[in-house]
Design a protein around this motif. Sequence first.
Motif, PDB file in Angstrom:
ATOM      1  N   PRO A 232       0.859  -1.193   0.000  1.00  0.00           N
ATOM      2  CA  PRO A 232       0.000   0.000   0.000  1.00  0.00           C
ATOM      3  C   PRO A 232       0.889   1.235   0.000  1.00  0.00           C
ATOM      4  N   MET A 233       0.706   2.105  -0.976  1.00  0.00           N
ATOM      5  CA  MET A 233       1.637   3.216  -1.173  1.00  0.00           C
ATOM      6  C   MET A 233       1.093   4.529  -0.620  1.00  0.00           C
ATOM      7  N   GLY A 234       2.017   5.319  -0.090  1.00  0.00           N
ATOM      8  CA  GLY A 234       1.699   6.665   0.364  1.00  0.00           C
ATOM      9  C   GLY A 234       2.021   7.687  -0.700  1.00  0.00           C
ATOM     10  N   ASN A 235       2.276   8.900  -0.238  1.00  0.00           N
ATOM     11  CA  ASN A 235       2.464  10.028  -1.140  1.00  0.00           C
ATOM     12  C   ASN A 235       3.849  10.620  -0.946  1.00  0.00           C
ATOM     13  N   ARG A 236       4.237  11.460  -1.871  1.00  0.00           N
ATOM     14  CA  ARG A 236       5.478  12.212  -1.683  1.00  0.00           C
ATOM     15  C   ARG A 236       5.201  13.407  -0.781  1.00  0.00           C
ATOM     16  N   THR A 237       6.113  13.646   0.160  1.00  0.00           N
ATOM     17  CA  THR A 237       5.998  14.850   0.965  1.00  0.00           C
ATOM     18  C   THR A 237       6.505  16.049   0.157  1.00  0.00           C
ATOM     19  N   PRO A 238       5.859  17.233   0.225  1.00  0.00           N
ATOM     20  CA  PRO A 238       4.703  17.587   1.048  1.00  0.00           C
ATOM     21  C   PRO A 238       3.413  16.967   0.500  1.00  0.00           C
ATOM     22  N   ASP A 239       2.536  16.540   1.390  1.00  0.00           N
ATOM     23  CA  ASP A 239       1.328  15.844   0.967  1.00  0.00           C
ATOM     24  C   ASP A 239       0.301  16.757   0.318  1.00  0.00           C
ATOM     25  N   GLN A 240       0.260  18.022   0.729  1.00  0.00           N
ATOM     26  CA  GLN A 240      -0.772  18.926   0.213  1.00  0.00           C
ATOM     27  C   GLN A 240      -0.281  19.806  -0.943  1.00  0.00           C
ATOM     28  N   LEU A 241       0.951  19.594  -1.390  1.00  0.00           N
ATOM     29  CA  LEU A 241       1.508  20.374  -2.493  1.00  0.00           C
ATOM     30  C   LEU A 241       2.029  19.414  -3.551  1.00  0.00           C
ATOM     31  N   GLY A 242       1.468  19.486  -4.745  1.00  0.00           N
ATOM     32  CA  GLY A 242       1.797  18.496  -5.767  1.00  0.00           C
ATOM     33  C   GLY A 242       2.755  18.948  -6.833  1.00  0.00           C
ATOM     34  N   MET A 243       3.276  20.177  -6.717  1.00  0.00           N
ATOM     35  CA  MET A 243       4.096  20.712  -7.806  1.00  0.00           C
ATOM     36  C   MET A 243       5.521  20.166  -7.825  1.00  0.00           C
ATOM     37  N   TYR A 244       5.880  19.363  -6.800  1.00  0.00           N
ATOM     38  CA  TYR A 244       7.255  18.856  -6.726  1.00  0.00           C
ATOM     39  C   TYR A 244       7.374  17.417  -7.243  1.00  0.00           C
ATOM     40  N   ARG A 245       6.312  16.844  -7.740  1.00  0.00           N
ATOM     41  CA  ARG A 245       6.289  15.420  -8.054  1.00  0.00           C
ATOM     42  C   ARG A 245       6.658  15.149  -9.508  1.00  0.00           C
ATOM     43  N   THR A 246       7.327  14.031  -9.704  1.00  0.00           N
ATOM     44  CA  THR A 246       7.694  13.586 -11.048  1.00  0.00           C
ATOM     45  C   THR A 246       6.584  12.689 -11.602  1.00  0.00           C
ATOM     46  N   PRO A 247       6.565  12.440 -12.923  1.00  0.00           N
ATOM     47  CA  PRO A 247       5.548  11.545 -13.485  1.00  0.00           C
ATOM     48  C   PRO A 247       5.550  10.145 -12.861  1.00  0.00           C
ATOM     49  N   ALA A 248       6.734   9.603 -12.556  1.00  0.00           N
ATOM     50  CA  ALA A 248       6.785   8.278 -11.941  1.00  0.00           C
ATOM     51  C   ALA A 248       6.174   8.308 -10.543  1.00  0.00           C
ATOM     52  N   GLU A 249       6.468   9.354  -9.793  1.00  0.00           N
ATOM     53  CA  GLU A 249       5.884   9.470  -8.459  1.00  0.00           C
ATOM     54  C   GLU A 249       4.376   9.618  -8.536  1.00  0.00           C
ATOM     55  N   GLU A 250       3.898  10.359  -9.528  1.00  0.00           N
ATOM     56  CA  GLU A 250       2.455  10.504  -9.708  1.00  0.00           C
ATOM     57  C   GLU A 250       1.799   9.149  -9.983  1.00  0.00           C
TER      58      GLU A 250
END
Length: 804
Positions: free
Chosen positions: A435-453
């Motif tokens: 079961p996978m979580g999210n990248r920190t910060p949890d409420q800000l999505g502008m730092y994520r890569t396509p693979a992380e998404e």
Amino acid sequence: MAVLCLRVDSSSYKSGGDPMIILLLLFVILGLSLLAGGIWLAVLGGSLYYAMAGAALIVVALLIRSRRGKAQLVYALLLAATAAWAIWESGYDWWPLATRLGLLMLLAIPLLWPAREASRKPAIALRCIWALTGALLLGSLFNDAHRIEGELTNESVVTNPQLGETGDNNDWSSYGRSNYGQRYSPLEQITPDNVAQLQPAWEYQTGDLKTPDDVTETTYEATPLKIGNRLFLCTPHNWLIALDADTGEEQWVYDAQVPAESQRQHQTCRGVSYLPAEGEPDTDTAEPLSSKPARTLAAMRCDAQLYMPTSDARLIAVDPVSGARCSNFAEDGVLDLMHNMPFEQAGYYYATSPPVVTQDLIVVAGAVNDNYDINAPSGVIRAYDARTGELRWNWDSANPDDTAPIAEGDTYATSSPNSWSVASADEELGLIYFPMGNRTPDQLGMYRTPAEEKYASSVVALSLETGEAQWVQQFVHHDLWDMDTPAQPSLVDIETEEGLQPGLVVPTKQGDVYVLNRETGEPLLPITEVPAPQGTVEGDWTSPTQPVSGLSFTPEPLQSKDMWGATLLDQMMCRIQFQSLRYEGRYTPPSEQGTLVYPGNFGVFNWGGVAVDPERQVMFGMPLYLAFTSKLVAKQDDKSPSGETNQGEQGLNENAGADYAVALSPFLSPLGIPCQQPPWGYVAGADLRTGKIHWKHKNGTIEDMTPLPLKVEMGVPGIGGPIITRGGVAFLAASVDDYFRAYRVTDGEQLWEQRIPAGGQATPMTYLNSQGEQMVVLVAGGHGSIGTAAGDYVLAYKLGAVGL
């Protein structure tokens, strides 16, 4: 009732014209407060009732001394109007009605008698309305407006179901009993007919207690293992303890000597893992050592091994017979999980859940602090040789295609999505499910890569041989709400129209329970995409749609009329908060205005998950309904926000390196109780083949939530997990009242309860002792975040036992 309306005792008004100063002042204070707050609420677009009620109370206050009869008539009209308004808003439901009417009913009592004989009629009118309203209110006590009545099948759908066994059926050999994570036992000695005869068998106290240096979320969440005739469990400060399964007598203690760390968000240990020796020796034959801590023993070469993850990011291998560290594993039994991490801030990475032991591998994931820093350790998942600690493969969701063991001197990806809960494994398919979580910060999505998404807030199936991802099913797209997949997937074969299929059941924080084919990831119950609210801070974005499962415990969206409080005043304040927050239903994006998140960050389901019956194809769960608030706090010139930050998951967290900090908290009234009306906690049963919820009942009382020990069933919050037995009984503690309970699985009726000395925020387990008696064991030590009583207890029960 007619007598109550008409009878007036003349002795009660002979003195007529009493000033009633205290009552007058109460009406003035309450009236002005309701009027001012009501005008504020009306300006925000909320109900006009509070302003009107406030004005009416002020009128009553002005009339009460000189024109008491008119005051009584005005009050009678106010009470009648309030009763009509309350029923119109909330239906015939005790708790919403009681808080709307209770204070006005109490304040009416001094007005029930006339000031003089000539003014009897207004008093009689008020009396009649008061009596009718009281009868209406009391009658609602007997109407459970939230109960779903029904019955699950008690017949076998699948004969000889797969249980993922790794040992004796009498044992409990991994966290969810087996690597299938079903939390189901084939034992059937305890049944709905005899479970009421359960009595305490033994009690043990670990001695590991919360200290002033510990973080808020210091919690007992451990489920013991039972191997041979020993129990093995860990404590919040990572003591590994062996007990005699018959008597609870301590065999040995290993203390990992974990130092305190204020930047750690969690101080807990949910369990340990076990690797059998070749030929599976019986640990019953081992002679008990003294209670002297095993940390004094020299490391030794181990045949069988126990593994304990620690909150200072180590994995320790211990001999199950003696408690000595295993010299053959890593460095004298200790593996440093910070190796090759890109950032190594103290307290930012640790393991709270037991790793999975399968095919001579030990597969380890970890927790990463939420919202402290955009640059944090990696959420990498790693498989090591279970006997030597040699790295076999690593899967990093930010670099998912390169699973070969990382080279010395290289580092994993920064802040990649992690898996902090428990994984499951199917050795026949050669897959392990995280079961996978999210990248920190949890409420800000502008730092994520396509693979992380792609892999965030999902369940992913990895090859046991290579670590490569075989499939992924995502449950939140571009997660901005900390909706990590929180619970261990339960592996259970599901009967479908196409025949028996390998299934996987995983509950989510948002209330959906997904039923997938565990070989392919394809849904066995339908998944649909529904429109989601839009609009974020500059630089971020939201997904236009979000998935919903065919089996869902997601609540209806909140409305202003769902706000609650102990009195009209704090209920009004909750409405003002509600109208002030941004809220457009589930998945309303975080905002600088402040956003209402419902279901909240505790989830409808959390790490306790659900229990599944692979034979009857049903599930038992504990859905929870509590709203949270989320507010983005813009930083000025990249400076940290003012005020205390980084004190846990709740409160103001800095998000160092980001443009926004984030403030998270439960949605509470000024009195510290949930702003939404109860119930907040249930038990529920559903059919995994059809997705139908057959029954759902309030669970838990307010006995430990209020200064007065009132054992009133309300449906209270909780965190923890259930188990199911083949005997047809489910066991669950978890709620914020200190009770351990048993339920009939078919209809959810509570059959037994036992008062326990501390909060029961751990998942229980069951086994047969050496005498063939079915035991049920619960660790009870409380939970820092929900404020249940702290302790250090291991409690065992059996049928007809002698009370302690």
